[in-house]
Every structure is written in C-alpha cells, then in structure tokens.
Motif scaffolding. Structure first.
Motif, PDB file in Angstrom:
ATOM      1  N   VAL A 180       5.356 -10.777  -0.627  1.00  0.00           N
ATOM      2  CA  VAL A 180       5.706 -10.704  -2.045  1.00  0.00           C
ATOM      3  C   VAL A 180       7.037 -11.418  -2.240  1.00  0.00           C
ATOM      4  CG1 VAL A 180       6.236  -9.204  -4.004  1.00  0.00           C
ATOM      5  CG2 VAL A 180       4.504  -8.506  -2.322  1.00  0.00           C
ATOM      6  N   ILE A 181       7.042 -12.401  -3.135  1.00  0.00           N
ATOM      7  CA  ILE A 181       8.260 -13.123  -3.491  1.00  0.00           C
ATOM      8  C   ILE A 181       8.628 -12.748  -4.920  1.00  0.00           C
ATOM      9  CG2 ILE A 181       9.306 -15.390  -3.898  1.00  0.00           C
ATOM     10  CD1 ILE A 181       7.421 -16.525  -1.770  1.00  0.00           C
ATOM     11  N   ASN A 182       9.784 -12.146  -5.084  1.00  0.00           N
ATOM     12  CA  ASN A 182      10.292 -11.804  -6.413  1.00  0.00           C
ATOM     13  C   ASN A 182      11.385 -12.797  -6.789  1.00  0.00           C
ATOM     14  OD1 ASN A 182       8.608  -9.562  -6.771  1.00  0.00           O
ATOM     15  ND2 ASN A 182      10.020  -8.220  -5.676  1.00  0.00           N
ATOM     16  N   ILE A 183      11.209 -13.460  -7.919  1.00  0.00           N
ATOM     17  CA  ILE A 183      12.171 -14.475  -8.347  1.00  0.00           C
ATOM     18  C   ILE A 183      13.365 -13.792  -9.005  1.00  0.00           C
ATOM     19  CG2 ILE A 183      12.570 -16.515  -9.747  1.00  0.00           C
ATOM     20  CD1 ILE A 183      10.671 -16.916  -7.337  1.00  0.00           C
ATOM     21  N   SER A 184      14.526 -13.971  -8.383  1.00  0.00           N
ATOM     22  CA  SER A 184      15.758 -13.337  -8.854  1.00  0.00           C
ATOM     23  C   SER A 184      16.651 -14.378  -9.526  1.00  0.00           C
ATOM     24  CB  SER A 184      16.471 -12.657  -7.675  1.00  0.00           C
ATOM     25  OG  SER A 184      17.572 -11.908  -8.125  1.00  0.00           O
ATOM     26  N   SER A 185      17.942 -14.127  -9.544  1.00  0.00           N
ATOM     27  CA  SER A 185      18.879 -15.002 -10.245  1.00  0.00           C
ATOM     28  C   SER A 185      20.286 -14.701  -9.758  1.00  0.00           C
ATOM     29  CB  SER A 185      18.789 -14.748 -11.758  1.00  0.00           C
ATOM     30  OG  SER A 185      19.874 -15.334 -12.450  1.00  0.00           O
ATOM     31  N   ASP A 186      21.182 -15.675  -9.885  1.00  0.00           N
ATOM     32  CA  ASP A 186      22.581 -15.380  -9.554  1.00  0.00           C
ATOM     33  C   ASP A 186      23.180 -14.412 -10.572  1.00  0.00           C
ATOM     34  OD1 ASP A 186      22.656 -17.240 -11.635  1.00  0.00           O
ATOM     35  OD2 ASP A 186      24.451 -18.235 -10.889  1.00  0.00           O
ATOM     36  N   ALA A 187      22.511 -14.258 -11.723  1.00  0.00           N
ATOM     37  CA  ALA A 187      22.963 -13.260 -12.702  1.00  0.00           C
ATOM     38  C   ALA A 187      22.762 -11.841 -12.184  1.00  0.00           C
ATOM     39  CB  ALA A 187      22.213 -13.442 -14.019  1.00  0.00           C
ATOM     40  N   ALA A 188      22.008 -11.698 -11.097  1.00  0.00           N
ATOM     41  CA  ALA A 188      21.817 -10.381 -10.491  1.00  0.00           C
ATOM     42  C   ALA A 188      23.062  -9.926  -9.736  1.00  0.00           C
ATOM     43  CB  ALA A 188      20.627 -10.403  -9.546  1.00  0.00           C
ATOM     44  N   VAL A 189      23.932 -10.878  -9.357  1.00  0.00           N
ATOM     45  CA  VAL A 189      25.120 -10.524  -8.570  1.00  0.00           C
ATOM     46  C   VAL A 189      26.422 -10.908  -9.265  1.00  0.00           C
ATOM     47  CG1 VAL A 189      23.939 -10.594  -6.353  1.00  0.00           C
ATOM     48  CG2 VAL A 189      24.919 -12.690  -7.263  1.00  0.00           C
ATOM     49  N   ASN A 190      26.363 -11.819 -10.237  1.00  0.00           N
ATOM     50  CA  ASN A 190      27.556 -12.243 -10.968  1.00  0.00           C
ATOM     51  C   ASN A 190      27.520 -11.682 -12.389  1.00  0.00           C
ATOM     52  OD1 ASN A 190      28.648 -13.908  -8.866  1.00  0.00           O
ATOM     53  ND2 ASN A 190      27.050 -15.406  -9.339  1.00  0.00           N
ATOM     54  N   LYS A 217      17.487  -8.199 -13.252  1.00  0.00           N
ATOM     55  CA  LYS A 217      17.300  -8.961 -12.020  1.00  0.00           C
ATOM     56  C   LYS A 217      17.996  -8.284 -10.834  1.00  0.00           C
ATOM     57  CE  LYS A 217      14.682 -12.430 -13.291  1.00  0.00           C
ATOM     58  NZ  LYS A 217      13.356 -12.669 -12.687  1.00  0.00           N
ATOM     59  N   ALA A 218      19.118  -7.632 -11.087  1.00  0.00           N
ATOM     60  CA  ALA A 218      19.778  -6.867 -10.026  1.00  0.00           C
ATOM     61  C   ALA A 218      18.880  -5.721  -9.572  1.00  0.00           C
ATOM     62  CB  ALA A 218      21.117  -6.335 -10.517  1.00  0.00           C
ATOM     63  N   ALA A 219      18.272  -5.047 -10.525  1.00  0.00           N
ATOM     64  CA  ALA A 219      17.340  -3.971 -10.180  1.00  0.00           C
ATOM     65  C   ALA A 219      16.161  -4.514  -9.380  1.00  0.00           C
ATOM     66  CB  ALA A 219      16.855  -3.282 -11.455  1.00  0.00           C
ATOM     67  N   LEU A 220      15.637  -5.659  -9.781  1.00  0.00           N
ATOM     68  CA  LEU A 220      14.508  -6.269  -9.061  1.00  0.00           C
ATOM     69  C   LEU A 220      14.900  -6.629  -7.631  1.00  0.00           C
ATOM     70  CD1 LEU A 220      11.618  -7.437  -9.118  1.00  0.00           C
ATOM     71  CD2 LEU A 220      12.643  -9.603  -9.877  1.00  0.00           C
ATOM     72  N   ALA A 221      16.101  -7.174  -7.454  1.00  0.00           N
ATOM     73  CA  ALA A 221      16.544  -7.570  -6.119  1.00  0.00           C
ATOM     74  C   ALA A 221      16.666  -6.357  -5.200  1.00  0.00           C
ATOM     75  CB  ALA A 221      17.874  -8.315  -6.207  1.00  0.00           C
ATOM     76  N   HIS A 222      17.222  -5.265  -5.715  1.00  0.00           N
ATOM     77  CA  HIS A 222      17.383  -4.076  -4.873  1.00  0.00           C
ATOM     78  C   HIS A 222      16.035  -3.408  -4.625  1.00  0.00           C
ATOM     79  CE1 HIS A 222      19.892  -1.369  -2.718  1.00  0.00           C
ATOM     80  NE2 HIS A 222      19.511  -0.318  -3.426  1.00  0.00           N
TER      81      HIS A 222
END
Length: 240
Positions: free
Chosen positions: A142-152, A164-169
């Motif tokens: 499974v590949i979930n497309i995230s963003s640098d907005a998830a960490v910045n 996107k932060a929630a998706l990454a975690h």
C-alpha cells in the motif's frame, strides 16, 4: 527510470486516477503492462482515461463511505485481486486556502474524510486481497501519497497538512501491525507538482518551479518496485 520494465500481471488499484499524479501513474503503469483499476468521481474523465490507457475505470467518490465496498469489489473483480494499492486521491479542504481560525469545521472534516478516512476504509476493504497477494509472493503493498505539508507548518495549509500528517502516521502504524500478513505500507511525498490540485491551492505559483507529475510518477514506480517482493523478477533484463 528503467525503460524496459515489464509489469505484466501486476495488479494495481489507484484512487484519483484522472488528473495530476494519479493520471501519470495510470499512464506509466499501463504502458509497462500492469493491470490497472482506477477511481475518480467524474464519469466523462473516467471514460476518457480508460479509453486512452486501457485501464479499468471506476466512477465513485473515495470520500463517500457507501462507495467504498463497491470500489473494493470492482477493483478485485476487474483485476482478479490486487497486488498494489495507491491511495492518491486528495482534498485540499477550504478553497481558497484559509488559516485554521478561518477554516470551517466542515472544511477540515472534508479533508480528513478523503485524505485519511477514504484511504483507511479502502485499504481495510482490500486488506484480505492484499494479504492473499502477499502470501502468493506477488505483492501486498500500500502506497499512501503524502506531502511535505505533513511535516512542515505552512500557514493556510492547516486542513490539508493535518490530514496528510494523520495519513503518514496511520501508514507507519499499519506497516508495523501488518508484518505478519506480509503487507508493506509506505507513505511517499512526491514533492510540489504542477497539478490541478496545486493550481487550485496556489493559482499564481510559477509553474516552472514545480515538478512534472510524470517525473514524480516515475520516481514512485521506482520505489514501488523496490518494495515489491517480486522486484527481481520484474526488473530482470530491464536495464536499458
């Protein structure tokens, strides 16, 4: 990107497959022989991309709970299973972008429903098929497309960035929990791309500074191949 990779037999589901990164992924994977089922909301766009690529199009909304099981059933039925799921569909939340203090609760909810709950629900619905693929040594990725907005912390991007932060975690936790099933989960940030979503967020952005979605798709496919158990077989003799 290795030009001659043969992905014949690889079964891939992609959400948000008619524009931007999703469209680039559908095109490139189809060109390499993969069997694709993609999801998007607009019937005319789904028909167009399906005719162009030969991929199986599904008209549905990943943000609607009642659409999830029909999507999962159609992906599995059209492909005969699923080896890779790419959760790419995304919602910005408020448009134009707004500070959190000016963001309506419903706008934050809309971003979470698509970017987190939609990806969670579809993955859950396809979990058994992905586990079966892993047992067969075919895939289970499974590949979930995230963003640098998830960490910045970008002002104005609060709804999108938080989702996107929630998706990454969520991705990291699910990867830790699914090792026994043989399913891998990865969150990938494709970078700032020249896409309709980016144009919606920042209409005055200098497009020359943005990454071509075709390049981002090629990079994601490389990482997908690295994560697949069948990587060696897929890339054997593939160097141009």
């Amino acid at each position: 990107m290795q030009a001659n990779i043969d992905l014949q037999g690889l079964r891939v589901g992609i959400t948000g497959g008619t524009s931007g990164l999703g469209l680039a992924l559908v095109r490139q994977l189809a060109e390499k022989g993969a069997s694709i089922a993609f999801v998007a909301r607009t019937a005319a766009n789904v028909e167009r991309v399906g005719a162009e690529t030969g991929a199986q199009g599904i008209v549905a909304d990943i943000g609607k709970k009642d659409d999830i099981y029909p999507i999962a059933m159609q992906i599995s039925a059209n492909l005969g299973g699923v080896d890779v799921l790419i959760n790419n569909a995304s919602s910005l939340g408020p448009v134009p972008l707004a500070l959190l203090a000016d963001t309506e609760c419903e706008e934050l909810e809309a971003a979470l429903v698509v970017n987190v709950l939609g990806a969670f629900r579809l993955t859950k619905a396809l979990f058994g098929a992905l586990a079966a693929s892993a047992r067969e040594g075919r895939g289970g990725l499974v590949i979930n497309i995230s963003s640098d907005a998830a960490v910045n912390a970008y002002p104005g991007w609060g709804a999108y960035g938080a989702s996107k932060a929630a998706l990454a975690h969520l991705t990291a936790i699910w990867d830790a929990e699914s090792k026994g099933d043989g399913i891998r989960f990865v969150a990938l940030d494709p970078g700032d791309m020249d896409t309709p979503l980016h144009a919606l967020a920042l209409p005055d952005a200098d497009r020359s500074t943005l990454k071509d979605p075709e390049l981002a798709a090629a990079e994601i496919i490389e990482k997908m191949l690295d994560a697949l158990p069948s990587h060696d077989a897929l890339t054997a003799g593939a160097h141009a």
